[in-house]
Design a protein around this motif. Structure first.
Motif, PDB file in Angstrom:
ATOM      1  N   UNK A   9      12.690   6.883   3.864  1.00  0.00           N
ATOM      2  CA  UNK A   9      12.031   7.014   2.566  1.00  0.00           C
ATOM      3  C   UNK A   9      10.860   7.983   2.699  1.00  0.00           C
ATOM      4  N   UNK A  10      10.781   8.972   1.800  1.00  0.00           N
ATOM      5  CA  UNK A  10       9.705   9.962   1.907  1.00  0.00           C
ATOM      6  C   UNK A  10       8.332   9.342   1.670  1.00  0.00           C
ATOM      7  N   UNK A  11       8.290   8.148   1.066  1.00  0.00           N
ATOM      8  CA  UNK A  11       7.001   7.506   0.816  1.00  0.00           C
ATOM      9  C   UNK A  11       6.599   6.544   1.929  1.00  0.00           C
ATOM     10  N   UNK A  12       7.407   6.458   2.990  1.00  0.00           N
ATOM     11  CA  UNK A  12       7.027   5.585   4.107  1.00  0.00           C
ATOM     12  C   UNK A  12       5.685   6.032   4.673  1.00  0.00           C
ATOM     13  N   UNK A  13       4.767   5.095   4.838  1.00  0.00           N
ATOM     14  CA  UNK A  13       3.447   5.397   5.372  1.00  0.00           C
ATOM     15  C   UNK A  13       2.435   5.834   4.331  1.00  0.00           C
ATOM     16  N   UNK A  14       2.857   5.964   3.075  1.00  0.00           N
ATOM     17  CA  UNK A  14       1.921   6.386   2.025  1.00  0.00           C
ATOM     18  C   UNK A  14       0.953   5.250   1.687  1.00  0.00           C
ATOM     19  N   UNK A  15      -0.278   5.616   1.357  1.00  0.00           N
ATOM     20  CA  UNK A  15      -1.285   4.630   0.964  1.00  0.00           C
ATOM     21  C   UNK A  15      -1.241   4.463  -0.551  1.00  0.00           C
ATOM     22  N   UNK A  16      -0.856   3.264  -0.980  1.00  0.00           N
ATOM     23  CA  UNK A  16      -0.749   2.944  -2.409  1.00  0.00           C
ATOM     24  C   UNK A  16      -1.995   2.162  -2.807  1.00  0.00           C
ATOM     25  N   UNK A  17      -2.722   2.689  -3.781  1.00  0.00           N
ATOM     26  CA  UNK A  17      -3.971   2.061  -4.222  1.00  0.00           C
ATOM     27  C   UNK A  17      -3.832   1.548  -5.652  1.00  0.00           C
ATOM     28  N   UNK A  18      -4.536   0.471  -5.938  1.00  0.00           N
ATOM     29  CA  UNK A  18      -4.644  -0.022  -7.316  1.00  0.00           C
ATOM     30  C   UNK A  18      -6.112  -0.289  -7.608  1.00  0.00           C
ATOM     31  N   UNK A  19      -6.601   0.312  -8.673  1.00  0.00           N
ATOM     32  CA  UNK A  19      -7.955   0.047  -9.148  1.00  0.00           C
ATOM     33  C   UNK A  19      -7.859  -0.772 -10.427  1.00  0.00           C
ATOM     34  N   UNK A  20      -8.494  -1.920 -10.440  1.00  0.00           N
ATOM     35  CA  UNK A  20      -8.424  -2.836 -11.576  1.00  0.00           C
ATOM     36  C   UNK A  20      -9.801  -2.914 -12.232  1.00  0.00           C
ATOM     37  N   UNK A  21      -9.826  -2.698 -13.550  1.00  0.00           N
ATOM     38  CA  UNK A  21     -11.066  -2.778 -14.327  1.00  0.00           C
ATOM     39  C   UNK A  21     -10.924  -3.861 -15.377  1.00  0.00           C
ATOM     40  N   UNK A  22     -11.992  -4.581 -15.608  1.00  0.00           N
ATOM     41  CA  UNK A  22     -12.011  -5.612 -16.642  1.00  0.00           C
ATOM     42  C   UNK A  22     -12.092  -4.945 -18.016  1.00  0.00           C
ATOM     43  N   UNK A  24      -7.161  -9.516 -19.096  1.00  0.00           N
ATOM     44  CA  UNK A  24      -7.256  -8.245 -19.812  1.00  0.00           C
ATOM     45  C   UNK A  24      -7.818  -7.203 -18.846  1.00  0.00           C
ATOM     46  N   UNK A  25      -6.949  -6.320 -18.375  1.00  0.00           N
ATOM     47  CA  UNK A  25      -7.367  -5.378 -17.340  1.00  0.00           C
ATOM     48  C   UNK A  25      -6.696  -4.027 -17.524  1.00  0.00           C
ATOM     49  N   UNK A  26      -7.320  -3.020 -16.940  1.00  0.00           N
ATOM     50  CA  UNK A  26      -6.719  -1.700 -16.783  1.00  0.00           C
ATOM     51  C   UNK A  26      -6.359  -1.545 -15.317  1.00  0.00           C
ATOM     52  N   UNK A  27      -5.095  -1.183 -15.051  1.00  0.00           N
ATOM     53  CA  UNK A  27      -4.625  -0.992 -13.682  1.00  0.00           C
ATOM     54  C   UNK A  27      -4.302   0.486 -13.487  1.00  0.00           C
ATOM     55  N   UNK A  28      -5.014   1.121 -12.585  1.00  0.00           N
ATOM     56  CA  UNK A  28      -4.752   2.520 -12.247  1.00  0.00           C
ATOM     57  C   UNK A  28      -4.131   2.561 -10.859  1.00  0.00           C
ATOM     58  N   UNK A  29      -2.889   3.018 -10.798  1.00  0.00           N
ATOM     59  CA  UNK A  29      -2.179   3.103  -9.523  1.00  0.00           C
ATOM     60  C   UNK A  29      -2.229   4.542  -9.037  1.00  0.00           C
ATOM     61  N   UNK A  30      -2.546   4.729  -7.777  1.00  0.00           N
ATOM     62  CA  UNK A  30      -2.562   6.059  -7.181  1.00  0.00           C
ATOM     63  C   UNK A  30      -1.886   6.011  -5.822  1.00  0.00           C
ATOM     64  N   UNK A  31      -1.433   7.163  -5.361  1.00  0.00           N
ATOM     65  CA  UNK A  31      -0.793   7.278  -4.050  1.00  0.00           C
ATOM     66  C   UNK A  31      -1.372   8.491  -3.351  1.00  0.00           C
ATOM     67  N   UNK A  32      -1.993   8.277  -2.211  1.00  0.00           N
ATOM     68  CA  UNK A  32      -2.572   9.402  -1.467  1.00  0.00           C
ATOM     69  C   UNK A  32      -1.490  10.434  -1.149  1.00  0.00           C
ATOM     70  N   UNK A  33      -1.763  11.700  -1.464  1.00  0.00           N
ATOM     71  CA  UNK A  33      -0.844  12.820  -1.226  1.00  0.00           C
ATOM     72  C   UNK A  33       0.456  12.686  -2.023  1.00  0.00           C
TER      73      UNK A  33
END
Length: 375
Positions: A86-99, A155-164
């Motif tokens: 999988x090309x995403x193996x080792x990728x850092x998956x982040x989630x930022x949660x805001x109220x 009630x939240x905002x979820x921002x998902x990001x993936x390094x690179x």
């Protein structure tokens, strides 16, 4: 399949294969979301964080990132795809949660490295972050579970990001599907099965959906980049009309049968398409082989005498059989293309689709071609 062990621990092997399963991007994003929201509600990040997958498995994920601030928190998980390439193996998956204010619900955002949908035809509206429906539901469910347990509103905002992620996405179907700016957050079970066909077949289906939504009436299923270049040169097809079929001819034909277009061109290497002509829908070398006896019979239909037919039957490769026939003026490439076209029409079962087949060699030279034919 045995249930995978927690990330960071000793993982179970897939039965009969010895291959280690892994986790989808959606599972990683859910774990990161759960950890971040729990930290917002309690002040502490659960590490490892345990989630429940759609089929009930409960894996635990170690956290690589923990950041807690006033009103928001970020957690990150490193994706482990097991033994899958999988090309995403080792990728850092982040989630930022805001109220968010009460009544806002769960809102999803695409952070750096996660794409945005720019074309219709996908299971997400244009302008939406490329976070697929099942991962969205997983994240909603875990937010509500944490809210019920620790006293939040959910009630939240979820921002998902993936390094690179934007760089990694160039190696995926996303640019062709109109998902720009990064990767998709995918997964229906949460588990990556090594060398599974399901992800590729799903990409084929999404490719058909996007092409139809864009008004394309002529699509091409191609076995690789060389055949793609050939059909572009022959027909001038745009990128979103090209389906990276790989070995999954049957997947293309069965989906187009249910979602027809006016015309379908199947283009690929001569040897692979000789398998389609022989009735194989999976063209992978591990699951189907070039049948020299079948090629010899086709050669006979094309005028080959007994000596040439025997030479074809004894050939080391499909290409050698093709070259022997060419030297004697027998159009084996065209015979394979016509027979493969007719096999494709059988699979289409009368769907209103006109089909033609183009066989190429490794350099992309056309070595066999059928006329278009409909039901």
């Amino acid at each position: 399949m045995s249930e995978p062990a927690p990330v960071g621990g000793r993982s179970a092997q897939l039965k009969h294969t010895g291959l280690r399963p892994g986790w989808t991007t959606g599972a990683c994003a859910t774990a990161a979301t759960t950890a971040a929201y729990t930290a917002l509600l309690t002040g502490d990040f659960p590490d490892p964080v345990t989630i429940t997958l759609p089929k009930g498995q409960r894996p635990a994920f170690a956290l690589a990132v923990e950041e807690l601030a006033d009103g928001h928190a970020t957690a990150g998980v490193v994706k482990d795809a097991g033994d899958d390439p999988d090309v995403t193996h080792g990728a850092l998956v982040r989630a930022t949660v805001r109220i968010l204010p009460a009544g806002s619900g769960v809102v999803f955002r695409a952070g750096p490295g996660v794409g945005t949908v720019t074309r219709p035809g996908l299971p997400l509206d244009v302008g939406e972050p490329a976070i697929n429906p099942v991962p969205r539901q997983m994240m909603r469910d875990h937010v509500m579970e944490a809210a019920a347990r620790y006293g939040g509103s959910g009630d939240v905002e979820i921002t998902v990001s993936v390094d690179h992620g934007e760089e990694i996405a160039r190696s995926t179907w996303n640019p062709r599907l109109g998902i720009l700016g990064g990767l998709s957050v995918l997964g229906t079970t949460g588990i990556v099965v090594p060398y599974s066909c399901s992800a590729w077949i799903d990409s084929i289906r999404r490719g058909v959906d996007v092409a139809r939504a864009a008004g394309r009436t002529h699509l091409a299923g191609c076995t690789g980049s060389t055949s793609e270049k050939t059909v572009v040169a022959l027909y001038g097809l745009p990128e979103d009309a090209l389906l990276d079929m790989g070995d999954f001819a049957g997947a293309v034909l069965k989906y187009v049968r249910r979602h027809p277009v006016d015309r379908l061109t199947v283009c690929g290497g001569f040897a692979k398409l000789s398998k389609l002509a022989a009735g194989h829908m999976d063209l992978h070398s591990a699951r189907s082989q070039v049948d020299k006896g079948f090629l010899a019979e086709l050669a006979r239909r094309g005028g080959a005498d007994g000596t040439l037919a025997a030479e074809v039957a004894a050939a080391n490769t499909g290409l050698a059989a093709l070259q022997s026939c060419a030297a004697h003026g027998v159009p084996l490439g065209d015979l394979v293309a016509v027979t493969a076209r007719d096999q494709a029409l059988e699979v289409l079962r009368g769907a209103p689709v006109t089909v033609d087949v183009v066989c190429v060699d490794r350099a992309g030279t056309v070595v066999g071609r059928s006329a278009p034919k409909g039901p």
